[in-house]
Design an enzyme around this catalytic site. Structure first.
Site, PDB file in Angstrom:
ATOM      1  CB  SER A  70      -0.737  -0.443   1.162  1.00 15.49           C
ATOM      2  OG  SER A  70      -1.922  -0.522   1.003  1.00 15.49           O
ATOM      3  CB  SER A  92     -10.892   2.759   1.431  1.00 10.71           C
ATOM      4  OG  SER A  92      -9.824   1.716   1.345  1.00 10.71           O
ATOM      5  CD  GLN A  93      -7.265  -0.546  -3.543  1.00  5.70           C
ATOM      6  OE1 GLN A  93      -7.927  -0.782  -4.911  1.00  5.70           O
ATOM      7  NE2 GLN A  93      -6.836  -1.066  -3.010  1.00  5.70           N
ATOM      8  CD  GLU A  98      -6.347  -6.605   1.499  1.00  4.48           C
ATOM      9  OE1 GLU A  98      -5.314  -7.281   1.428  1.00  4.48           O
ATOM     10  OE2 GLU A  98      -6.557  -5.982   0.725  1.00  4.48           O
TER      11      GLU A  98
END
Length: 427
Positions: free
Chosen positions: A28, A171-172, A314
């Protein structure tokens, strides 16, 4: 092209796993640093980056747009910003970061930029970010479902202003727009409308890194983000070890009653270490932080838990694997959005844990897992690195767990099979 499947027998542990592991950098953080460096007003260096499929494809995508990305040194990548331009073709692989972070940057390019990826990438949700970019005046062609394949006709600039998005699927969607927003002529005020945005720590990582690059960011109003227009500074980014990637190694300590230390863990992290510690402690581990790193120690007991995993989705596959080995039932909720990850992780976990002998109930947003006598099976991995991690954890305690394809771990940790085998055989 995707590689041929690589079957792999998960090695069973013969004793407590005790080790110090050094893992590559956070996927990330590496992805965000690459985009911010590409849009900066001067060169940047990324120290201790993750070299894996997702990040090398991201680097290749930026090169296609005219950015100088030198990845010849594994430990020190150098990024020289250039004038963004098309025509370009970008392979996203199966990476949510590429398909959501690069279209806004491509819209700042002058020319046509085409995006596509692995077959399942076409099923991953993308429509909200496409619609937000269209609302900001960007010319985009997408599939009938609003996803890949995608064509962005960049005009060299985005005026920016205000946009509304439903980011409940990822959220990406927010991060992808915010990372490029300082380069919009008017900046961006982005408002989320819909169910809660998952993975809040990843959003905080985005805003922290934007500020570190010199952007003005206001997130004082819930579900509203304001990025002021202005230059982004070139700088040195030092990438933390990948916390999500460490989860299966920590799980190995818990399953076997050993102790695993993640070396190089920073005193102040941009990753959700606190939430991970809470979850692993609830499951029966002891978690400590010293100058050596972050250590998880197994206590000989794995407890069932009831947990909302929305902030750390995740981790769901590895937490589910631990739950299947626990001494009582678990309920894991708040992760409806992981149905749109590399695979439908909720359905995949229910299927594969069920095949191994657990009693699994599937909810729209999670799973109830009742442990049972587990047995060997072929664990399908669905081209999903986190599913492979879950299978490896089960295999520590259950002989005869065979992964249909361990090659999918190259997405974020190409050396996973070797690291794991070395860890387990030293037990």
């Amino acid at each position: 092209m995707t590689a041929e499947p690589r079957p792999w027998p998960a090695p069973p542990a013969t004793g407590p796993v005790t080790a110090t592991v050094r893992l590559p950098g956070s996927k990330s953080m590496t992805a965000r640093a690459l985009v911010l460096a590409a849009l900066a007003d001067g060169p940047s260096v990324i120290e201790a980056p993750l070299r894996a499929r997702d990040t090398t494809l991201m680097a290749a995508g930026l090169r296609a747009l005219g950015v100088g990305v030198d990845t010849t040194d594994d430990d020190r990548w150098v990024i020289e910003p250039g004038v963004l331009r098309g025509p370009a073709r970008i392979d996203v692989g199966l990476a949510g970061t590429i398909m959501r972070f690069l279209p806004p940057a491509a819209a700042l390019a002058d020319g046509v930029v085409e995006f596509d990826g692995d077959p399942h990438a076409r099923n991953r949700p993308l429509k909200p970010i496409v619609e937000a970019l269209r609302a900001l005046g960007v010319d985009i062609d997408a599939s009938a479902t609003g996803g890949l394949p995608l064509t962005v006709r960049g005009a060299g600039l985005i005026e920016g202003g205000e946009a509304v998005i439903d980011a409940s699927g990822s959220s990406q969607f927010v991060s992808g727009l915010l990372l490029s927003a300082a380069r919009f002529t008017k900046g961006l005020t982005l408002r989320h409308e819909g169910p809660p945005v998952p993975s809040a720590p990843h959003l905080r990582m985005t805003t922290h890194m934007l500020r570190a690059a010199g952007a003005g960011v206001d997130e004082s109003v819930p579900d509203v983000w304001r990025v002021e227009p202005g230059p982004l500074r070139g700088r040195t980014w030092t990438i933390e070890p990948d916390l999500s990637g460490a989860a299966p190694f920590f799980a190995a300590a818990m399953v076997t009653g050993g102790a695993v230390t993640l070396a190089g863990w920073p005193a102040d992290s941009w990753q959700p270490a606190e939430r991970l510690s809470e979850l692993l402690t609830a499951l029966g581990a002891e978690v400590t932080r010293t100058d050596e790193g972050l250590t998880v120690t197994g206590t000989g007991t794995l407890r069932g838990i009831t947990a909302d995993l929305s902030e750390v989705s995740e981790l769901t596959p590895v937490i589910a694997a631990l739950a299947a080995l626990a001494d009582g039932p678990s309920e894991l909720r708040g992760v409806a959005h992981i149905r749109g990850h590399e695979t439908d992780r909720i359905s995949a976990l229910a299927t594969e844990l069920g095949k191994a002998g657990a009693d699994v109930t599937e909810f729209p947003d999670g799973l109830r897992i009742v442990p049972g006598p587990l047995h060997g099976t072929t664990f399908e991995t669905y081209a999903d690195h986190r599913m492979a991690h879950a299978a490896a954890v089960i295999g520590l305690a259950v002989p005869g767990i065979d992964l249909a394809d361990v090659g999918c771990t190259s997405k974020t940790l190409p050396e996973f099979p070797e690291l794991w085998s070395e860890l387990v055989t030293r037990s």
